[in-house]
Design a protein around this motif. Structure first.
Motif, PDB file in Angstrom:
ATOM      1  N   UNK A  81     -13.909 -12.291   5.825  1.00 18.14           N
ATOM      2  CA  UNK A  81     -14.715 -12.204   4.597  1.00 18.14           C
ATOM      3  C   UNK A  81     -14.868 -10.758   4.148  1.00 18.14           C
ATOM      4  N   UNK A  82     -15.066  -9.847   5.108  1.00 14.39           N
ATOM      5  CA  UNK A  82     -15.210  -8.437   4.731  1.00 14.39           C
ATOM      6  C   UNK A  82     -13.890  -7.891   4.190  1.00 14.39           C
ATOM      7  N   UNK A 102      -5.701 -14.817   7.606  1.00 14.69           N
ATOM      8  CA  UNK A 102      -6.189 -14.629   6.238  1.00 14.69           C
ATOM      9  C   UNK A 102      -5.610 -15.715   5.336  1.00 14.69           C
ATOM     10  N   UNK A 103      -4.314 -15.944   5.452  1.00 15.24           N
ATOM     11  CA  UNK A 103      -3.679 -16.962   4.595  1.00 15.24           C
ATOM     12  C   UNK A 103      -4.209 -18.353   4.919  1.00 15.24           C
ATOM     13  N   UNK A 128      -2.155 -14.675   0.448  1.00 13.02           N
ATOM     14  CA  UNK A 128      -1.921 -13.525   1.300  1.00 13.02           C
ATOM     15  C   UNK A 128      -2.847 -12.391   0.870  1.00 13.02           C
ATOM     16  N   UNK A 129      -3.097 -11.413   1.741  1.00 16.60           N
ATOM     17  CA  UNK A 129      -3.893 -10.259   1.329  1.00 16.60           C
ATOM     18  C   UNK A 129      -3.320  -9.578   0.088  1.00 16.60           C
ATOM     19  N   UNK A 130      -1.984  -9.507  -0.011  1.00 16.71           N
ATOM     20  CA  UNK A 130      -1.352  -8.895  -1.183  1.00 16.71           C
ATOM     21  C   UNK A 130      -1.653  -9.691  -2.447  1.00 16.71           C
ATOM     22  N   UNK A 131      -1.680 -11.024  -2.331  1.00 14.10           N
ATOM     23  CA  UNK A 131      -2.006 -11.866  -3.485  1.00 14.10           C
ATOM     24  C   UNK A 131      -3.409 -11.556  -4.001  1.00 14.10           C
TER      25      UNK A 131
END
Length: 328
Positions: free
Chosen positions: A272-273, A307-308, A314-317
């Motif tokens: 979440x952070x 994360x996904x 994804x974090x990039x998304x």
């Protein structure tokens, strides 16, 4: 009012008033219209006060700071007083409190029990901060034998239930358990439980409260400890247990009662952070790997995978979506 039924916090501060009129306006707005007290500064320093109010069912939470001054509650002020008990905690500074001919010298982290239907004087001798909890007297009297003998007596900072109460209230103020719909009355019950334990509940009630308010406060303290140390890759249940003065097995039971686990909660909070940081354009120039390590992940592939799984992105998304939204 928010969706949970709890009143949103309300803050009143002298910072909102013209500097030359702060004392006069505070006496009018706070002294006469809110708290019904007389206010007398005791030094020549610029007057300052800030108070935040928060309400739970039957329970009021007041926190803030103020410069040196005496706050008098007289018989005249008590004409419309409610049947409440005040538990006042000195957070910082130096204070004295007087009621029933007794004067209590405040200790940081200590509390004083006051009758809200009798005159009192609360003095802050230098700039300091405080927390006051207004509790329904009938509910408290049912739990604390001879409640009247507790008035104008100090609860020492070493009192375990008082320390947990302060932490629990802070969690509520920061948007803790009472944000969930339907839990405001439960949170109020926990506050009353902990206050009763701090003041001196009956033995029978104390046993029940340890499985109710005390357990809830312990869990909130553990969660706060986790969040304070979330970025440490060596964060573990043993270290948390040592800091909290409880056993690792007890912490496991606390999380099991919420149908989760210590490790699952830590992972959820780290994800979440990271999600919040990826959405925040202030961190747009920070590498995703740096964010993952900052929130406590030691393995980048594990971070990306979990994360996904949690967010379906994804974090990039997430970062790309935040950047596009910021460019609109």
């Amino acid at each position: 009012m928010n969706d949970s039924g709890r009143l949103a916090p309300l803050t009143v501060s002298t910072d909102e008033f013209p500097e030359t009129k702060r004392l006069a306006m505070w006496r009018e707005v706070y002294g006469r219209n809110i708290a019904n007290v007389d206010i007398e500064p005791i030094d020549d320093a610029p007057f300052q006060a800030s108070v935040t109010f928060q309400a739970l069912p039957g329970v009021g939470i007041v926190s803030g700071s103020r410069s040196a001054a005496r706050y008098h509650i007289t018989r005249e002020h008590l004409a419309k007083s409610k049947d409440l008990v005040g538990l006042s905690v000195l957070i910082s500074g130096a204070s004295t409190t007087s009621q029933f001919g007794r004067e209590i010298v405040g200790r940081a982290g200590g509390g004083v029990v006051l009758s809200a239907t009798d005159p009192s004087v609360s003095t802050m001798h230098c700039h300091g901060s405080f927390l006051t909890i207004a509790l329904p007297r009938p509910d408290l009297a049912a739990l604390v034998p001879d409640l009247g003998s507790a008035y104008a007596r100090q609860i020492p900072p070493e009192n375990d239930a008082l320390r947990l109460l302060i932490r629990y209230v802070e969690a509520l103020r920061q948007g803790g358990p009472a944000e969930a719909p339907g839990l405001t009355r439960t949170a109020a019950t926990h506050v009353i439980d902990l206050a009763a334990l701090a003041i001196g509940a009956t033995q029978d009630f104390a046993e029940a409260a340890r499985g109710r308010g005390l357990r809830a406060a312990r869990l909130e303290a553990v969660k706060a400890d986790i969040e304070d140390n979330l970025g440490r890759p060596d964060l573990d249940i043993v270290a948390i247990a040592q800091r909290q003065g409880i056993s690792p097995s007890y912490i496991r039971k606390l999380f099991e009662a919420e149908e989760t686990s210590f490790s699952a909660f830590v992972l959820e909070q780290r994800l979440a952070r990271a999600y919040r940081m990826l959405k925040d354009l202030r961190f747009a120039d920070r590498a995703i790997s740096a964010i993952a390590f900052q929130v406590g992940f030691g393995d980048l592939s594990y971070f990306n995978r979990t994360f996904r799984r949690a967010y379906g992105l994804t974090p990039s998304d997430v970062r790309a979506m935040a950047v596009r939204a910021g460019l609109r």
